[in-house]
Design a protein around this motif. Structure first.
Motif, mmCIF file in Angstrom:
data_model
loop_
_atom_site.group_PDB
_atom_site.id
_atom_site.type_symbol
_atom_site.label_atom_id
_atom_site.label_comp_id
_atom_site.label_asym_id
_atom_site.label_seq_id
_atom_site.Cartn_x
_atom_site.Cartn_y
_atom_site.Cartn_z
ATOM 1 N N GLN A 1 -11.502 -0.070 -4.850
ATOM 2 C CA GLN A 1 -10.551 -0.550 -5.796
ATOM 3 C C GLN A 1 -9.358 0.091 -5.931
ATOM 4 O O GLN A 1 -8.402 -0.683 -6.344
ATOM 5 C CB GLN A 1 -11.207 -0.166 -7.085
ATOM 6 C CG GLN A 1 -11.453 1.297 -7.326
ATOM 7 C CD GLN A 1 -12.217 1.382 -8.834
ATOM 8 O OE1 GLN A 1 -11.766 0.646 -9.731
ATOM 9 N NE2 GLN A 1 -13.235 2.246 -8.872
ATOM 10 N N PHE A 2 -8.854 1.373 -5.478
ATOM 11 C CA PHE A 2 -7.654 1.807 -5.539
ATOM 12 C C PHE A 2 -6.745 1.473 -4.186
ATOM 13 O O PHE A 2 -5.521 1.308 -4.562
ATOM 14 C CB PHE A 2 -7.698 3.254 -5.718
ATOM 15 C CG PHE A 2 -8.538 3.645 -6.948
ATOM 16 C CD1 PHE A 2 -7.683 3.680 -8.095
ATOM 17 C CD2 PHE A 2 -9.879 4.214 -6.904
ATOM 18 C CE1 PHE A 2 -8.419 3.935 -9.443
ATOM 19 C CE2 PHE A 2 -10.416 4.542 -8.092
ATOM 20 C CZ PHE A 2 -9.576 4.344 -9.381
ATOM 21 N N PHE B 1 0.858 -1.185 0.032
ATOM 22 C CA PHE B 1 0.059 0.004 0.041
ATOM 23 C C PHE B 1 0.840 1.306 0.013
ATOM 24 O O PHE B 1 1.758 1.386 0.855
ATOM 25 C CB PHE B 1 -0.951 -0.021 1.286
ATOM 26 C CG PHE B 1 -1.706 1.542 1.410
ATOM 27 C CD1 PHE B 1 -2.797 1.340 0.427
ATOM 28 C CD2 PHE B 1 -1.517 2.453 2.311
ATOM 29 C CE1 PHE B 1 -3.578 2.464 0.647
ATOM 30 C CE2 PHE B 1 -2.198 3.318 2.445
ATOM 31 C CZ PHE B 1 -3.424 3.630 1.476
ATOM 32 N N ASP B 2 0.523 2.046 -0.888
ATOM 33 C CA ASP B 2 1.159 3.361 -0.992
ATOM 34 C C ASP B 2 0.226 4.616 -0.966
ATOM 35 O O ASP B 2 -0.491 4.750 -1.890
ATOM 36 C CB ASP B 2 1.936 3.610 -2.097
ATOM 37 C CG ASP B 2 2.877 4.623 -2.577
ATOM 38 O OD1 ASP B 2 2.597 5.873 -2.076
ATOM 39 O OD2 ASP B 2 3.946 4.749 -3.122
ATOM 40 N N LEU B 3 0.133 5.096 0.161
ATOM 41 C CA LEU B 3 -0.845 6.311 0.433
ATOM 42 C C LEU B 3 -0.750 7.500 -0.826
ATOM 43 O O LEU B 3 -1.828 7.759 -1.335
ATOM 44 C CB LEU B 3 -0.933 6.952 1.722
ATOM 45 C CG LEU B 3 -1.639 7.932 2.388
ATOM 46 C CD1 LEU B 3 -3.362 7.408 2.036
ATOM 47 C CD2 LEU B 3 -1.278 8.574 3.635
ATOM 48 N N VAL C 1 -1.892 6.393 -4.166
ATOM 49 C CA VAL C 1 -3.386 6.140 -4.081
ATOM 50 C C VAL C 1 -4.165 7.644 -4.339
ATOM 51 O O VAL C 1 -4.987 7.924 -4.914
ATOM 52 C CB VAL C 1 -4.087 5.443 -2.856
ATOM 53 C CG1 VAL C 1 -5.586 5.601 -2.879
ATOM 54 C CG2 VAL C 1 -3.624 3.860 -2.775
ATOM 55 N N PHE C 2 -3.582 8.672 -3.393
ATOM 56 C CA PHE C 2 -4.151 9.935 -3.417
ATOM 57 C C PHE C 2 -4.082 10.458 -4.862
ATOM 58 O O PHE C 2 -4.628 11.156 -5.359
ATOM 59 C CB PHE C 2 -3.394 10.777 -2.348
ATOM 60 C CG PHE C 2 -3.728 12.364 -2.394
ATOM 61 C CD1 PHE C 2 -4.626 12.473 -1.446
ATOM 62 C CD2 PHE C 2 -3.540 13.269 -3.368
ATOM 63 C CE1 PHE C 2 -5.068 13.827 -1.516
ATOM 64 C CE2 PHE C 2 -3.764 14.515 -3.294
ATOM 65 C CZ PHE C 2 -4.896 14.863 -2.304
ATOM 66 N N LEU C 3 -2.940 10.245 -5.543
ATOM 67 C CA LEU C 3 -2.921 10.981 -6.865
ATOM 68 C C LEU C 3 -3.442 10.211 -7.854
ATOM 69 O O LEU C 3 -3.984 10.729 -8.865
ATOM 70 C CB LEU C 3 -1.119 10.670 -7.285
ATOM 71 C CG LEU C 3 -0.396 11.791 -6.278
ATOM 72 C CD1 LEU C 3 1.065 11.641 -6.709
ATOM 73 C CD2 LEU C 3 -0.604 13.070 -6.718
ATOM 74 N N LYS C 4 -3.833 8.965 -7.678
ATOM 75 C CA LYS C 4 -4.533 8.070 -8.531
ATOM 76 C C LYS C 4 -6.034 8.631 -8.359
ATOM 77 O O LYS C 4 -6.703 8.951 -9.474
ATOM 78 C CB LYS C 4 -4.689 6.808 -8.183
ATOM 79 C CG LYS C 4 -5.136 5.674 -9.407
ATOM 80 C CD LYS C 4 -4.367 5.776 -10.624
ATOM 81 C CE LYS C 4 -4.945 5.073 -11.780
ATOM 82 N NZ LYS C 4 -4.221 4.997 -12.980
ATOM 83 N N LEU C 5 -6.386 8.831 -7.299
ATOM 84 C CA LEU C 5 -7.672 9.349 -7.250
ATOM 85 C C LEU C 5 -7.936 10.881 -7.921
ATOM 86 O O LEU C 5 -9.034 11.123 -8.364
ATOM 87 C CB LEU C 5 -8.047 9.528 -5.467
ATOM 88 C CG LEU C 5 -8.399 8.252 -4.980
ATOM 89 C CD1 LEU C 5 -8.629 8.774 -3.326
ATOM 90 C CD2 LEU C 5 -9.359 7.445 -5.327
ATOM 91 N N GLY D 1 -10.526 10.093 1.102
ATOM 92 C CA GLY D 1 -11.771 10.094 0.441
ATOM 93 C C GLY D 1 -11.945 10.915 -1.009
ATOM 94 O O GLY D 1 -10.862 11.611 -1.332
ATOM 95 N N ALA D 2 -12.911 10.718 -1.777
ATOM 96 C CA ALA D 2 -13.129 11.461 -2.958
ATOM 97 C C ALA D 2 -14.734 11.897 -2.934
ATOM 98 O O ALA D 2 -15.521 11.306 -3.654
ATOM 99 C CB ALA D 2 -12.907 10.515 -4.511
#
Length: 403
Positions: A398-399, A176-178, A181-185, A207-208
């Motif tokens: 999913q992310f 897991f890479d926080l 994930v943030f940038l992918k969102l 969140g998003a």
């Protein structure tokens, strides 16, 4: 201060990871976010673990910071305000820097992003916010039973609408890479409020959110009614949208709720746009927007007044509000904590914008808690409502599961 191009030679993942590592090491509260439609990632930290201890009622009097408010205020999950004692921002598309007086550069020299990501992951695995609340996964049978009871209450005339929620657990991946994930969102959901915040009291959330609760900038006030959910399909999902009577009525109830709040304060001069179909996180919703000129209506405190009236909105609680809340307290087997509360920057760059904390996850030790709710009306079908909550959980889940 905005980061220069030289500073951004370090990867964006490295910069974001450094925000959190520096905060965790110093026991600081932190919030990182990207507003809808923006390319700017912003971060603030406050080394006071208790946060701002002043009153939160009047938004205009608060120092620049980030608001974190629970669905239902309690001693266990109180509101928290993170003061912007340090501020840092950069543009995802490397736009020219802007001027700012406050500078807080993350320490990223001679550090690998993988090392920081591993340190964040280790912090998550070791940390667990103390809680006596039930956080067990909501079973399909129990959720459907609650929805069935909700429909019965609506048919009996006790309620017009109610919004039961559920919890779903997923395992935190070993890689897991926080920051990733943030940038992918940010990439996948450009119109959502991408956020990640941490404090000792709240734990770590990401969140998003698709839903603005209130926004004030200058003399302008803004809010929205967002309801009705279906999966976005095809190359042009807006043209393919077909709304049922149930979904149209559900959204109309949320709009009426906002108008009723205006009536309570005798505000008659407002503009309403919609309803129209909007895309948010791979899902379609019906949205109406409301705008008020606070100067022309002589209502400079409208943001604070409407915030108190709106929360919790009928989109996350139900109507009538008091009876819907009573139903949820009787039948929901868990504490929502900060899910369906509100979050967002306050008095940052002369703007306040608060969002309903939806499409969110709490990163809690080895398990990640996903939250989702469904608006129940007399035309609801329990099985379909369960499917809707599964889609909503997947927006974040999913992310987290796939790196």
């Amino acid at each position: 201060m905005e980061a220069t191009n030289t500073q951004l030679k370090a990867s964006k993942e490295l910069v974001i990871s450094s925000f959190f590592v520096n905060a965790f090491r110093s026991n600081a509260s932190i919030a990182v976010w990207r507003k809808p439609g923006s390319s700017k990632v912003e971060s603030i930290t406050d080394k006071d673990p208790d946060g701002y201890d002043g009153p939160l009622k009047d938004l205009d009097l608060l120092p620049p910071g980030f608001m974190i408010h629970p669905f239902n205020n309690s001693q266990q999950h109180p509101p928290l305000y993170i003061k912007a004692s340090s501020y840092y921002s950069f543009h995802l598309n490397n736009e020219a820097p802007e001027e700012s007086e406050n500078t807080e550069l993350p320490e990223v020299a001679d550090v690998k992003e993988e090392e920081l990501a591993a340190e964040i992951r280790e912090f998550i695995l070791k940390s667990q916010v103390k809680s006596t609340a039930n956080t067990s996964t909501t079973t399909k049978s129990s959720f459907i039973a609650t929805v069935t009871k909700a429909i019965e209450a609506i048919n009996s005339g006790d309620l017009y609408k109610v919004v039961p929620a559920k919890i779903k657990h997923i395992e935190l991946p070993e890689d897991f890479d926080l920051a990733s994930v943030f940038l992918k969102l940010c990439e996948i959901y450009p119109k959502a409020f991408i956020n990640c915040f941490y404090s000792e009291k709240t734990g770590l959330w990401i969140g998003a959110s698709p839903e603005t609760l209130i926004k004030t900038k200058g003399d302008e006030f803004y809010t929205m009614a967002l309801a009705g959910t279906q999966k976005a399909k095809g190359e042009d999902p807006l043209k393919n949208a077909a709304w049922t009577q149930k979904e149209i009525e559900e959204q109309a109830l949320v709009s009426r709720y906002i108008v009723d709040c205006f009536k309570k304060i005798r505000l008659r001069e407002y503009s309403e746009i919609g309803p129209k179909t909007t895309v948010a996180g791979g899902l379609l919703h019906l949205k109406s927007e409301f705008l008020v000129d606070m100067k022309n209506t002589n209502f400079p405190q409208l943001g604070s007044v409407m915030l108190a009236l709106l929360h919790p909105t009928s989109a996350v609680c139900g109507m009538p509000k008091e009876k819907a809340m009573e139903f949820l307290q009787r039948h929901e087997a868990f504490d929502r904590e900060y899910f369906s509360g509100f979050i967002g920057p306050v008095n940052m760059n002369e703007e306040t914008v608060l969002f309903v904390n939806l499409r969110c996850a709490k990163l809690n030790n080895k398990k990640t808690l996903l939250f989702a709710g469904a608006g129940i009306t007399e035309d609801s079908v329990p099985e379909k409502e369960w499917e809707e909550t599964e889609m909503k959980c997947n927006i974040i889940g999913q992310f987290i599961q796939t790196q």
